[in-house]
Design a protein around this motif. Structure first.
Motif, mmCIF file in Angstrom:
data_model
loop_
_atom_site.group_PDB
_atom_site.id
_atom_site.type_symbol
_atom_site.label_atom_id
_atom_site.label_comp_id
_atom_site.label_asym_id
_atom_site.label_seq_id
_atom_site.Cartn_x
_atom_site.Cartn_y
_atom_site.Cartn_z
ATOM 1 N N GLU A 51 29.635 48.679 28.585
ATOM 2 C CA GLU A 51 29.408 49.933 27.868
ATOM 3 C C GLU A 51 29.234 51.111 28.827
ATOM 4 N N ARG A 52 28.866 50.838 30.050
ATOM 5 C CA ARG A 52 28.738 51.889 31.065
ATOM 6 C C ARG A 52 30.064 52.151 31.779
ATOM 7 N N SER A 53 31.039 51.288 31.564
ATOM 8 C CA SER A 53 32.318 51.426 32.257
ATOM 9 C C SER A 53 33.304 52.233 31.416
ATOM 10 N N ALA A 54 34.461 52.437 31.991
ATOM 11 C CA ALA A 54 35.496 53.247 31.339
ATOM 12 C C ALA A 54 35.998 52.627 30.036
ATOM 13 N N CYS A 55 35.898 51.324 29.884
ATOM 14 C CA CYS A 55 36.440 50.673 28.690
ATOM 15 C C CYS A 55 35.677 51.039 27.428
ATOM 16 N N SER A 56 34.468 51.550 27.568
ATOM 17 C CA SER A 56 33.672 51.881 26.391
ATOM 18 C C SER A 56 34.274 53.036 25.602
ATOM 19 N N THR A 57 35.111 53.847 26.226
ATOM 20 C CA THR A 57 35.732 54.978 25.530
ATOM 21 C C THR A 57 37.165 54.671 25.092
ATOM 22 N N GLN A 58 37.631 53.468 25.358
ATOM 23 C CA GLN A 58 38.990 53.107 24.968
ATOM 24 C C GLN A 58 39.032 52.674 23.516
ATOM 25 N N ASP A 59 40.228 52.766 22.938
ATOM 26 C CA ASP A 59 40.465 52.170 21.633
ATOM 27 C C ASP A 59 41.799 51.430 21.681
ATOM 28 N N GLU A 60 42.068 50.692 20.649
ATOM 29 C CA GLU A 60 43.258 49.836 20.628
ATOM 30 C C GLU A 60 44.542 50.657 20.771
ATOM 31 N N ARG A 61 44.567 51.805 20.145
ATOM 32 C CA ARG A 61 45.745 52.682 20.199
ATOM 33 C C ARG A 61 46.047 53.099 21.639
ATOM 34 N N GLN A 62 45.004 53.430 22.399
ATOM 35 C CA GLN A 62 45.185 53.841 23.790
ATOM 36 C C GLN A 62 45.727 52.697 24.631
ATOM 37 N N VAL A 63 45.225 51.495 24.405
ATOM 38 C CA VAL A 63 45.673 50.339 25.184
ATOM 39 C C VAL A 63 47.151 50.070 24.921
ATOM 40 N N VAL A 64 47.553 50.108 23.663
ATOM 41 C CA VAL A 64 48.961 49.886 23.306
ATOM 42 C C VAL A 64 49.841 50.972 23.917
ATOM 43 N N ALA A 65 49.408 52.221 23.815
ATOM 44 C CA ALA A 65 50.180 53.338 24.384
ATOM 45 C C ALA A 65 50.288 53.204 25.901
ATOM 46 N N PHE A 66 49.206 52.792 26.543
ATOM 47 C CA PHE A 66 49.212 52.604 27.994
ATOM 48 C C PHE A 66 50.236 51.535 28.388
ATOM 49 N N LEU A 67 50.205 50.393 27.726
ATOM 50 C CA LEU A 67 51.134 49.307 28.066
ATOM 51 C C LEU A 67 52.585 49.727 27.823
ATOM 52 N N GLU A 68 52.813 50.496 26.779
ATOM 53 C CA GLU A 68 54.160 50.987 26.493
ATOM 54 C C GLU A 68 54.641 51.919 27.603
ATOM 55 N N GLU A 69 53.785 52.820 28.040
ATOM 56 C CA GLU A 69 54.123 53.764 29.114
ATOM 57 C C GLU A 69 54.361 53.048 30.441
ATOM 58 N N MET A 70 53.646 51.983 30.694
ATOM 59 C CA MET A 70 53.732 51.275 31.980
ATOM 60 C C MET A 70 55.020 50.457 32.116
ATOM 61 N N LYS A 71 55.776 50.331 31.039
ATOM 62 C CA LYS A 71 57.034 49.584 31.103
ATOM 63 C C LYS A 71 58.047 50.248 32.027
ATOM 64 N N LYS A 72 57.846 51.534 32.317
ATOM 65 C CA LYS A 72 58.762 52.268 33.196
ATOM 66 C C LYS A 72 58.757 51.708 34.614
ATOM 67 N N TRP A 73 57.642 51.116 35.006
ATOM 68 C CA TRP A 73 57.486 50.606 36.362
ATOM 69 C C TRP A 73 57.383 49.087 36.323
ATOM 70 N N SER A 74 57.882 48.442 37.336
ATOM 71 C CA SER A 74 57.862 46.972 37.383
ATOM 72 C C SER A 74 56.532 46.481 37.951
ATOM 73 N N LEU A 75 55.487 46.674 37.165
ATOM 74 C CA LEU A 75 54.158 46.208 37.564
ATOM 75 C C LEU A 75 53.914 44.824 36.990
ATOM 76 N N THR A 76 53.160 44.014 37.702
ATOM 77 C CA THR A 76 52.802 42.696 37.179
ATOM 78 C C THR A 76 51.739 42.860 36.101
ATOM 79 N N LYS A 77 51.526 41.804 35.317
ATOM 80 C CA LYS A 77 50.488 41.848 34.288
ATOM 81 C C LYS A 77 49.118 42.115 34.911
ATOM 82 N N ALA A 78 48.868 41.491 36.030
ATOM 83 C CA ALA A 78 47.576 41.660 36.705
ATOM 84 C C ALA A 78 47.395 43.099 37.189
#
Length: 143
Positions: free
Chosen positions: A55-82
């Protein structure tokens, strides 16, 4: 005991916090229904400490919509899952932080590409302290 499938999935801090909240709520509900139900004190302590830290970390302000949008945006780069997971959890602000999170970063990405990744992180995963930093920058510019 046999490990059937190691590392079946990686969980983000946001997902862990969500799961932990659900688990603690179900435990409370179960105790209301069955008052004699007890959970190990060690379990409650660990749950409380992990929840407090998340709750003190950055994840406390995230929501599901942001996570999905982030993963969609990251498809531009060949990053590993980790690597995506680390970026999601830690929300880097500088290229130096990205160099720590991305393996062989200098060989794989240019400075401009790293700036693009950081721009996506700042846009899609805003942090509470981003606004404080922006205000400080504006005050310095005005002075």
């Amino acid at each position: 005991m046999e490990v059937v499938e190691s590392r079946a999935a990686l969980l983000s801090n946001f997902e862990v916090l969500q799961l932990l909240n659900e688990r603690m709520d179900s435990q409370k509900q179960r105790q209301k229904e069955y008052p004699n139900t007890e959970y190990a004190e060690n379990l409650r302590t660990i749950q409380f400490e992990i929840k407090t830290a998340l709750e003190r970390s950055a994840c406390s302000t995230q929501d599901e919509r942001q996570v999905v949008a982030f993963l969609e945006e990251m498809k531009k780069w060949s990053l590993t899952k980790a690597e995506k997971l680390q970026i999601l959890n830690l929300r880097p602000k500088t290229p130096v932080e990205l160099h720590i999170l991305i393996e062989e970063c200098e060989e794989r990405y240019t400075g401009e590409e790293l700036d693009d990744i950081l721009e996506v992180v700042m846009r899609v995963l805003p942090r509470d302290d981003d606004y404080v930093a922006e205000e400080e920058e504006q005050q310095e510019e005005e002075a």
